[in-house]
Write a protein that holds these residues in place. Structure first.
Motif, PDB file in Angstrom:
ATOM      1  N   THR A  82       0.852  -1.198   0.000  1.00  0.00           N
ATOM      2  CA  THR A  82       0.000   0.000   0.000  1.00  0.00           C
ATOM      3  C   THR A  82       0.887   1.248   0.000  1.00  0.00           C
ATOM      4  N   LYS A 100       2.707   1.723  -3.330  1.00  0.00           N
ATOM      5  CA  LYS A 100       1.810   2.266  -4.352  1.00  0.00           C
ATOM      6  C   LYS A 100       1.717   3.792  -4.201  1.00  0.00           C
ATOM      7  N   HIS A 144       4.868   5.265  -5.524  1.00  0.00           N
ATOM      8  CA  HIS A 144       4.896   5.199  -6.992  1.00  0.00           C
ATOM      9  C   HIS A 144       3.981   6.267  -7.582  1.00  0.00           C
ATOM     10  N   GLN A 145       2.784   6.425  -6.972  1.00  0.00           N
ATOM     11  CA  GLN A 145       1.844   7.426  -7.496  1.00  0.00           C
ATOM     12  C   GLN A 145       2.405   8.837  -7.380  1.00  0.00           C
ATOM     13  N   THR A 171       9.541   5.877  -7.622  1.00  0.00           N
ATOM     14  CA  THR A 171       9.351   4.454  -7.940  1.00  0.00           C
ATOM     15  C   THR A 171      10.360   3.582  -7.189  1.00  0.00           C
ATOM     16  N   ALA A 197      -2.150  -4.119  -5.625  1.00  0.00           N
ATOM     17  CA  ALA A 197      -1.555  -2.792  -5.399  1.00  0.00           C
ATOM     18  C   ALA A 197      -0.992  -2.205  -6.693  1.00  0.00           C
ATOM     19  N   ASP A 198      -1.119  -2.967  -7.779  1.00  0.00           N
ATOM     20  CA  ASP A 198      -0.675  -2.460  -9.071  1.00  0.00           C
ATOM     21  C   ASP A 198       0.838  -2.213  -9.108  1.00  0.00           C
ATOM     22  N   LEU A 199       1.588  -3.108  -8.458  1.00  0.00           N
ATOM     23  CA  LEU A 199       3.044  -2.930  -8.407  1.00  0.00           C
ATOM     24  C   LEU A 199       3.723  -3.926  -9.345  1.00  0.00           C
TER      25      LEU A 199
END
Ligand code: C2E
Ligand code: CA
Ligand code: CA
Length: 411
Positions: free
Chosen positions: A219, A222, A225-226, A230, A258-260
């Motif tokens: 979490t 993410k 990264h957002q 990164t 988590a789109d990682l």
């Protein structure tokens, strides 16, 4: 904060001249509660009495009756909670061996002093010292937690992730973080993982614990990264997590949720743990995760026995040289030899190297000169809560711009 006079120091040496000399040096530095003993038996009596139990012991290794190593064994029996400085006329190698013994018993060691003792060296060691026997006072003498307490801590969200930065040695760039779990205990305060990971392993709570750590770390990653940062996020994986193939599915699912990308996730596994269990299932899990492009890191390298076999069998991407072979490797031939060998082996196998336990500028410069890839340790940053990360990063960038990267290149 504690003043120097609050701190109880005991000097144990059979040589009474040495006792006087060290006492004088310490008093000069403002440590006024200094006692001395010329034999182990009397010293143990002081330790058994809470009113006289010292926060720090300066221990001579060579004593005629009970020697320093035997004395350390008695300290372990008593669960001594303070720190230790070894003092000896023995050579560097002998002192290192004694230091390893003390470490193996998990007694915090501040350092060692050669006889004749150099007052500047003593000052240097004392300045580094944070008396944790005083700091951790709310934790009653090494309380042992029950599985039930830990289980409720996990479900009450009392486990909190801290993150320690890993930076590029060549450029100073922040490459990633290692996730280190702590327990924010409602009564005892901050509890470190060495007090509860083994309980989690023994009581089959380790999967729950790791799931909580992974979920929180992903979490957080993410969010980083957002915001354009990164970072690679590393998680410590226990061997007991690698007993069922479900673990692999869990990691994949949490990363997908988590789109990682898997390349931004590092699983750190310790070598000594790897050796002990039946290797087939862990091997399969790790290999499958590697095929999915998750990064694998061999942790605490150099502390186990079958390192080479592990390196041959498991496709690791990263090798973490244990802090015991990093801090002060610049001044110790034995450490340096192990450090160099680990580094060159990793390079030959195409692995990235991380040096752990980088504690001061000298360690940092040593890494710069030897070409290690990444560095981690208190010199760069202590483990931080996520909320403190961006502030730290600003400070770090300033340090980098102010010469941290150029200074050793010129020397
Ligand atoms: P580790 O993986 O070797 O982690 C590095 C330890 O060194 C951390 O201790 C860190 O705080 C400490 N450290 C960092 N920089 C320095 C330095 O410059 N000098 C010194 N002397 N120490 C430094 P920590 O956080 O107490 O963790 C202890 C161990 O607990 C870790 O060792 C790891 O094996 C385990 N651990 C931590 N979090 C987890 C987790 O989520 N799951 C599992 N299974 N184990 C964990
Ligand atoms: Ca680790
Ligand atoms: Ca380690």
């Amino acid at each position: 904060m504690h003043s120097a006079s609050d701190i109880k120091i005991l000097i144990l040496d059979d040589d009474t001249f040495m006792l006087k000399l060290l006492t004088r040096m310490l008093v000069k530095q403002g440590y006024t509660s200094v006692s001395s003993c010329d034999n182990g038996r009397d010293a143990l009596k002081m330790i058994d009495n809470t009113a006289t139990c010292p926060d720090l012991i300066l221990l001579d290794l060579n004593m005629p009756d009970m020697d320093g190593i035997e004395f350390v064994r008695y300290l372990v029996d008593r669960q001594y909670h303070g720190d230790l400085i070894l003092v000896s006329g023995e050579n560097e190698r002998m002192l290192r061996t004694a230091e390893k013994l003390v470490h193996a018993h998990k007694i915090p060691m501040l350092g060692y002093l050669h006889k004749p003792v150099n007052p500047d060296k003593l000052t240097e060691i004392m300045n580094m010292w944070k008396p944790h026997s005083l700091e951790s006072q709310p934790q009653p003498n090494k309380k042992i937690y029950s599985a039930e307490e830990l289980r409720s801590a996990i479900s009450n969200y009392e486990l909190v992730n801290y993150y320690q930065p890993k930076v590029s040695v060549a450029t100073g760039e922040v490459i990633g973080v290692e996730t280190l779990v702590r327990w924010h205990h409602p009564v005892d305060g901050l509890v470190f993982p060495d007090r509860f990971i083994s309980i989690a392993e023994e009581s089959h709570l380790i999967n729950e614990l790791t799931t909580s750590v992974l979920t929180n770390a992903f979490t957080q990653a993410k969010l980083w990264h957002q915001s354009g940062l990164t970072l690679r996020v590393a998680i410590n994986v226990s061997m007991d997590n690698l007993t069922s193939l479900d673990f692999q599915d869990l990691v994949v699912k949490l990363a997908t949720d988590a789109d990682l990308p898997p390349q931004k996730i590092v699983l750190e596994v310790t070598e000594s743990q790897l050796m002990s269990a039946d290797a087939r299932i862990p091997l399969e899990i790790l290999t499958r995760l590697r095929l999915k492009r998750f990064h694998l890191s061999i942790d605490d390298f150099g502390t186990g026995h079958s390192s080479l076999a592990q390196l041959r069998d498991i496709p690791f991407d990263e090798l973490k040289i244990d802090q015991g072979f990093v801090h002060r490797a610049w001044m110790d031939d034995t450490l340096r030899a192990i450090y160099d060998a680990s580094l060159s082996m990793a390079k030959q196998l195409g692995m990235e190297t991380v040096a752990e336990g980088v504690e001061d500028q000298k360690d940092w410069e040593f890494l710069r000169q030897t070409g290690c890839d990444l560095a981690q340790g208190n010199f760069i940053s202590r483990p931080l809560q996520a909320a403190d990360f961006s502030n730290w990063m600003k400070g770090w960038e300033d340090r980098v711009h102010n010469g941290l990267i150029t200074s050793s290149a010129q020397s």
